[in-house]
Design a protein around this motif. Structure first.
Motif, short mmCIF file in Angstrom:
data_model
loop_
_atom_site.label_atom_id
_atom_site.label_comp_id
_atom_site.label_asym_id
_atom_site.label_seq_id
_atom_site.Cartn_x
_atom_site.Cartn_y
_atom_site.Cartn_z
N SER A 1 0.85 -1.18 0.00
CA SER A 1 0.00 0.00 0.00
C SER A 1 0.88 1.23 0.00
O SER A 1 2.10 1.14 0.06
CB SER A 1 -0.89 0.02 1.24
OG SER A 1 -0.08 0.28 2.37
N THR A 2 0.22 2.38 -0.06
CA THR A 2 0.97 3.62 -0.01
C THR A 2 1.40 3.95 1.41
O THR A 2 2.10 4.91 1.64
CB THR A 2 0.11 4.78 -0.55
OG1 THR A 2 -1.16 4.71 0.09
CG2 THR A 2 -0.07 4.66 -2.04
N TYR B 1 3.05 -1.63 -8.09
CA TYR B 1 2.26 -2.85 -8.03
C TYR B 1 0.90 -2.61 -8.66
O TYR B 1 0.42 -1.48 -8.75
CB TYR B 1 2.11 -3.34 -6.60
CG TYR B 1 1.65 -2.27 -5.63
CD1 TYR B 1 0.30 -2.05 -5.41
CD2 TYR B 1 2.56 -1.48 -4.96
CE1 TYR B 1 -0.13 -1.07 -4.55
CE2 TYR B 1 2.15 -0.48 -4.10
CZ TYR B 1 0.80 -0.28 -3.90
OH TYR B 1 0.38 0.72 -3.07
N LYS B 2 0.31 -3.70 -9.12
CA LYS B 2 -0.99 -3.58 -9.76
C LYS B 2 -2.03 -3.10 -8.76
O LYS B 2 -1.90 -3.36 -7.56
CB LYS B 2 -1.43 -4.94 -10.32
CG LYS B 2 -0.57 -5.42 -11.48
CD LYS B 2 -1.01 -6.80 -11.93
CE LYS B 2 -0.13 -7.31 -13.05
NZ LYS B 2 -0.40 -8.72 -13.37
N GLU B 3 -3.06 -2.46 -9.26
CA GLU B 3 -4.13 -2.01 -8.37
C GLU B 3 -4.75 -3.21 -7.66
O GLU B 3 -5.09 -4.21 -8.30
CB GLU B 3 -5.21 -1.29 -9.17
CG GLU B 3 -4.77 0.07 -9.67
CD GLU B 3 -5.86 0.76 -10.45
OE1 GLU B 3 -6.75 0.07 -10.98
OE2 GLU B 3 -5.82 1.99 -10.54
N GLY B 4 -4.85 -3.10 -6.36
CA GLY B 4 -5.49 -4.17 -5.58
C GLY B 4 -4.57 -5.33 -5.27
O GLY B 4 -5.00 -6.30 -4.65
N ALA B 5 -3.31 -5.26 -5.67
CA ALA B 5 -2.41 -6.40 -5.44
C ALA B 5 -2.19 -6.62 -3.94
O ALA B 5 -2.04 -5.66 -3.19
CB ALA B 5 -1.08 -6.14 -6.12
N ASN B 6 -2.20 -7.86 -3.54
CA ASN B 6 -1.87 -8.19 -2.16
C ASN B 6 -0.49 -8.81 -2.14
O ASN B 6 -0.28 -9.91 -2.63
CB ASN B 6 -2.90 -9.17 -1.58
CG ASN B 6 -2.54 -9.58 -0.17
OD1 ASN B 6 -1.73 -8.90 0.48
ND2 ASN B 6 -3.11 -10.66 0.30
N VAL C 1 1.41 -9.04 0.75
CA VAL C 1 1.78 -9.55 2.07
C VAL C 1 1.69 -11.08 2.06
O VAL C 1 0.67 -11.65 1.67
CB VAL C 1 0.84 -8.96 3.15
CG1 VAL C 1 1.14 -9.57 4.50
CG2 VAL C 1 1.02 -7.46 3.20
N GLU D 1 2.55 -9.48 -9.57
CA GLU D 1 1.76 -8.30 -9.21
C GLU D 1 2.51 -7.00 -9.45
O GLU D 1 1.98 -5.92 -9.23
CB GLU D 1 1.35 -8.37 -7.73
CG GLU D 1 0.61 -9.64 -7.34
CD GLU D 1 -0.79 -9.68 -7.91
OE1 GLU D 1 -1.24 -8.68 -8.50
OE2 GLU D 1 -1.45 -10.73 -7.79
N GLU E 1 -7.14 1.54 -0.84
CA GLU E 1 -6.36 1.79 -2.04
C GLU E 1 -7.31 1.97 -3.23
O GLU E 1 -8.30 1.26 -3.36
CB GLU E 1 -5.43 0.61 -2.32
CG GLU E 1 -4.39 0.40 -1.25
CD GLU E 1 -3.31 1.46 -1.28
OE1 GLU E 1 -2.71 1.65 -2.33
OE2 GLU E 1 -3.09 2.11 -0.23
N ILE F 1 -8.81 1.61 -6.75
CA ILE F 1 -8.82 0.65 -7.86
C ILE F 1 -9.74 1.22 -8.94
O ILE F 1 -10.91 1.46 -8.68
CB ILE F 1 -9.33 -0.73 -7.41
CG1 ILE F 1 -8.39 -1.32 -6.35
CG2 ILE F 1 -9.44 -1.67 -8.61
CD1 ILE F 1 -8.82 -2.69 -5.86
#
Lengths: 755, 290
Positions: free
Chosen positions: A504-505, A558-563, A565, A573, B262, B264
């Motif tokens: 995340s940011t 990273y791609k939008e919504g990538a997790n 962790v 991602e 975030e 999207i």
């Protein structure tokens, strides 16, 4: 090209056959025996001059004659020594610390570090002795090196009050932060609110934002080179402080006088103890330990061992008897063994063996379930650097380095029902061997009116199924229009073989460093900069204006919504894209006198372009703050009282708010979903922030060598809203977006001492 | 005494916290939202609505979620006075307005590899959108069955013929109330029509993992056999853009995206609007567990 080669030949020939002799030596602090880096070494009324290197060594070639050699450093009385060809080799020169009476006498004769940087080809560089920033006010009265660095032009801070730094439009992971040559991966405590550097243990720091010398590499945007105190060679000393948030103590002294010294420094917070007073269990604290041993092995050999250990610890042990427990540990360890050797009177060598460990552990327990997650980055490195002082007009630096990185991400151990959906997983190590060779040449022309530094660094990284290798050419030039007016220009290419993977940011302790892979290419940057610098020697003030443009390739997002962790398949991602950054930096800096400090202003832009983000359109970087003004002032009011103030004005950081929504049937036509609509990426700026911090220091009357001082300060004196978060509010006043400020006015009091 | 000092200090600090202040963000301009459904050899349905600003009353934003919209707001968003035209093979078909934002055509055939063009004009708001989509071939689900794992969970085993080229698929698994559904005569319209089905799971994947045209594999599914023993599995050959949309919807559910809210941005094939003009049409298998 032919002309350059002929010039080379002529200069070499002249230097080989002319009647010269060489003066060389080491400059130390008379009181502590510590070496003094960047001290000015010069023959008055001539152009013969140099500076000491990071280990206090200098070497200067002079035509055969007798001279008066002057050596000066900020805060020290200038030393003038008679030299002749028979008594000029391996000198040991000690500088006496300045006291007020002598300061008035010597101020016109000496050169400050500010003047040395002004006169050198080195640009985009700011050097700050730590003793000069201890009075600068910060949150809770804690001296914080990173927060002071954030006040320099070209450096943007991350979130309000946080230690993240973004240099010339770069990202947080593009800063090479080294403590006695060891990389420090995690520079913050308490989720970014305090830096890991205990100012009592630090001697000086150098920030380089461009025109990188050949010996630095591995990150795109900046180098922050931090040096620890060496330890007093002549007498035992102690220094420390008690503040609202932490206490610290540093001791040092000779183990064998003038041969072996030590320095030991510790800091611990007592946030846990404060909360315990009111019965609130918050078992969180952080601590730092710095240690250094310094051996003088002979006239030509010196050995240093330095070590840092720091951790953030949260541990709810009290609840474990009830079947519930949670904790984490996050920290760094660095160890550096360095050997200085002088070959003859021209060649200085430093060889370092470096070890770094950054790791975090998370533990959890709930009834019969238990969880342990751990990740580590371990480095073993060796580097050797040579300074060859060839002639008055030619100096060389060259060297090599290799670092073996071992990454062990996402080690998981689970027991109980939790193991059904979070499987135990042993360490899956990733290896990356990063290496570099470099050569750096300093060339003076036109009676030193013009100086050129040319460097070539050949860097590379070997990872599974791929070996990267890339040349990094660098060039810096300086031309003196007059003695006080200088223009400079530079170009530097950098490569980066590691990146921080964040979900995340927001900076999290679970953010992990990863190396490049066969699929993820190294990040690269090309930066050009031009500068004009004017020195007002009589008032020890420098004014500089510097413009830069930086192109960046293969940046990692990273791609939008990538997790990311606990995701070992994170590579799928990640995205790679481009960026650029440009701006102008203004700096007025005064290092000495009754009023010292600086005014820095930056006008800058930073953009990113990733084909798979923001519909393929370029967008501003998150910390694309247009304006950034910092005023730092230290004013000596009386012999006892000093007043310091920091004023900060910065455009807001950027964010991507939700502005709308729409409803659609879900994929199976069994329900309706509400889909949020956001602005384009980072389209909105938070409000600009401004803040004034102040600090009064009252020195107590010295008693038998014991010196004490009280600090009374306040952060954000006029209680300005410094937004860090946007939220949506609906009430009787209507429906609107609001900004939440992080800190209001925070008073502080601290007591520091030394003896 | 220590507690009093501590609490007093906290009170002072709390008193010094600056007031939150308003920030002005450009208002969202509403756009038309399209979503379509094709029932093979039966009907093409276009649902039309408008997007709304989160400053509109009736919407409750939530930290980390999509928020909630009340029924009054939703009703106001329906586009009830629009001209909806679909063009294909040089023909033009104006859809019938069924009310409540639903427009249908009973005559549009499914012509594989044909481009279908959608054009919408909302006469009230004057908003317009266009969209274009190629009709992908229907892919027959040859086989679909569940296998129970040792830990009690189920896997869906499937096989179908993967057409040439790159393809993306969506599978929906429904738990069926068999008392309300004539499972002996499957009609797609029955599946979506009687409101008796409950979605168990939506799965989506590409054909990158298949080595030949006979695609076969298994996917973990979360079904509850205590509710029903009857299930329906549908397979649709979808566009890569819609696959990307489903992928992002799936990722938006991850805890970090929710916590940190975030951003999207969802893809769309609608020019000037949101949503999807879809032409895919599913094949169906019925599974009865013993």
């Amino acid at each position: 090209m032919k002309i350059i080669l002929v010039n080379f030949f002529l200069v070499f020939s002249c230097s080989l056959f002319s009647q010269n002799f060489r003066v060389s030596g080491t400059v130390t602090d008379e009181e502590s025996g510590e070496v003094l880096s960047f001290a000015s070494v010069y023959i008055p009324e001539t152009n013969f001059s140099t500076t000491t290197n990071n280990y206090g060594y200098f070497s200067l070639s002079l035509p055969v004659d007798t001279y008066k050699l002057s050596i000066s450093a900020l805060g020290y009385v200038t030393n003038v020594t008679d030299i002749n060809p028979s008594s000029a080799s391996n000198l040991k020169i000690s500088l006496r610390r300045e006291v007020k009476k002598t300061a008035e006498i010597v101020i016109k004769r000496k050169k400050s570090q500010l003047e040395e940087i002004h006169n050198s080809t080195q640009m985009s560089t700011i050097k700050i002795p730590v003793k000069d920033i201890k009075n600068i006010p910060t949150i809770g009265g804690e001296s914080d090196l990173i927060k002071v660095v954030q006040l320099l032009p070209g450096v943007q801070r991350g979130g309000e009050g946080q230690t993240g730094m973004f240099v010339r439009g770069g990202d947080a992971d593009q800063n090479l932060i080294i403590l006695d040559e060891a990389v420090v991966y995690n520079i913050s405590h308490l989720f970014g609110f305090f830096s890991v550097f205990n100012s009592d243990a630090i001697k000086e720091l150098t920030l380089i934002k461009g025109a990188f010398p050949g010996n630095y590499g591995g990150r795109l945007s900046s180098v922050l080179d931090i040096r620890m105190n060496d330890g007093n060679m002549t007498k035992f000393t102690a220094a420390g402080g008690v503040g609202l948030l932490s206490s610290r103590l540093t001791i040092g002294g000779p183990i064998v006088k003038n041969k072996v010294s030590f320095m030991l420094s510790g800091r611990r917070t007592y946030i846990d103890q404060v909360f315990k007073l009111v019965g609130i269990p918050l078992p969180y604290y952080f601590y730092d330990l710095n240690a250094k041993l310094n051996f003088v092995l002979g006239k030509k050999d010196r050995l240093y061992f330095s070590s840092y250990l720091g951790n953030d610890i949260l541990s709810f042990k009290d609840q474990q008897s009830e079947g519930i427990g949670f904790g984490f540990k996050l920290g760094n360890i660095t160890n550096t063994l360095r050997w200085n050797h002088i070959f003859g009177d021209r060649l200085f060598a430093n060889t370092s063996f470096i070890n770094t460990l950054f790791d975090y552990d998370i533990t959890g327990k709930f009834e019969s379930n238990s969880l342990y997650i751990s990740s580590k980055v371990n480095d073993y490195g060796v580097k050797t650097d040579f300074n060859y002082y060839h002639s008055p007009n030619f100096n060389y630096k060259f060297g090599a380095q290799a670092i073996q990185h071992i990454f062990r991400p996402n080690i998981i151990s689970t027991n109980g029902e939790i193991s059904d959906f979070l499987k135990s997983k042993p360490a899956n190590s990733l290896y990356a061997l990063e290496y570099a060779l470099y050569g750096n040449m300093d060339w003076s022309l036109m009676d030193k009116k013009m100086q050129i530094t040319a460097a070539l660094r050949l860097s590379g990284c070997a990872v599974k199924n791929k070996m990267y290798i890339a040349p990094e050419p660098r060039l810096a030039m300086k031309y003196s229009i007059t003695k006080n007016d200088i223009v400079k220009a530079s170009y530097a290419r950098m490569n980066q073989y590691m990146h921080l993977v964040s979900s995340s940011t927001v900076a999290l302790p679970t953010d992990l460093w990863y190396p490049v892979t066969a699929g993820i290419k190294p990040q690269t940057s090309d930066q050009i900069a031009v500068a004009y610098s004017r020195m007002f020697s009589k008032i020890a003030t420098n004014i500089s204006v510097e413009g830069y443009y930086k192109w960046m390739n293969n940046l990692v997002e990273y791609k939008e919504g990538a997790n990311l962790v606990l995701n070992d398949q994170f590579e799928k991602e990640l995205l790679q894209g481009k960026g650029n950054a440009y701006g102008v930096e203004f700096l007025v800096k005064r290092d000495e006198g009754r009023i010292s400090g600086w005014v820095g202003y930056t006008l800058s832009w930073a953009n990113r372009y990733f084909p798979d983000l923001n519909n393929g359109n370029p967008y501003p970087a998150k910390y694309d703050r247009r304006h950034n003004l910092n005023v730092v002032a230290n004013i000596k009011l009386t012999e006892r009282w000093t007043f310091s103030a920091v004023f900060v004005y910065a455009s807001g950081s950027r964010f991507t708010p939700q502005i709308g929504a729409y409803t659609v049937p879900n994929a199976s036509f069994t329900g309706v979903e509400i889909i949020p609509v956001f602005t384009s990426k980072n389209a909105i700026s938070m409000s600009a922030t401004n803040r004034l911090d102040i600090n009064f220091v009252r020195k107590c009357k010295p008693y038998k060598g014991y010196k004490g001082e009280w600090h009374f300060g306040a952060y954000n004196v006029y209680n300005s809203n410094t937004p860090y978060k946007i939220y949506f509010q609906a009430d009787e006043k209507g429906r609107r977006y609001m900004e939440k400020g992080l800190f209001g006015m925070i008073p502080s009091i601290a007591y520091n001492f030394e003896f | 005494m220590k507690i009093i000092v501590f609490l007093f200090s906290l009170l002072i600090l709390q008193g010094c916290l600056p007031d939150d202040k308003q920030i002005f963000i450009p208002a969202h301009e509403p756009k038309l939202v399209v979503f379509t459904q094709v029932i093979p050899n039966s009907v093409m349905i276009v649902a039309l609505a408008k997007s709304f600003s989160i400053l509109d009353s009736g919407y409750t934003a939530s930290d980390g979620g999509s928020g909630n919209a009340d029924s009054t707001l939703l009703a106001n968003l329906l586009v009830e006075d629009a001209t909806v035209v679909i063009s294909y093979q040089g023909k033009t078909d104006t859809l019938i307005n069924m009310g409540k934002g639903i427009y249908v055509s009973l005559t549009i055939p499914q012509v594989v590899d044909e481009n279908y063009e959608l054009s919408v004009v909302d006469h009230k708001s004057k908003l317009q959108i266009t969209a274009s989509e190629r009709m992908l071939p229907q892919v027959n689900l040859n086989d679909a069955s569940f296998s129970k794992q040792t830990n009690g969970t189920f896997k869906l085993n499937y096989s179908f013929e993967d057409p040439a080229g790159s393809n993306w698929y969506m599978m929906n698994v429904y738990q069926v109330d068999s008392t309300k559904l004539d499972t002996s005569q499957f009609q797609v319209q029955n599946l979506f029509g009687n409101g008796s089905n409950q979605l168990a799971q939506t799965l989506f994947f590409s054909d990158q993992g298949f080595s030949d045209k006979n695609a076969a594999g298994s996917l973990a599914v979360d079904i509850d056999t205590s509710i029903t023993k009857d299930f329906i599995v549908t397979l649709s050959n979808i566009s890569p853009q819609y696959y990307s949309y489903l992928d992002k919807r799936n990722k938006s559910q991850n805890i970090f995206t929710e916590i940190f809210k975030e951003a999207i941005n969802y893809p769309t094939n609608v020019k000037g609007g949101y949503g999807f003009f879809l032409t895919h049409h599913p094949s169906i298998k019925y599974i009865h567990l013993p």
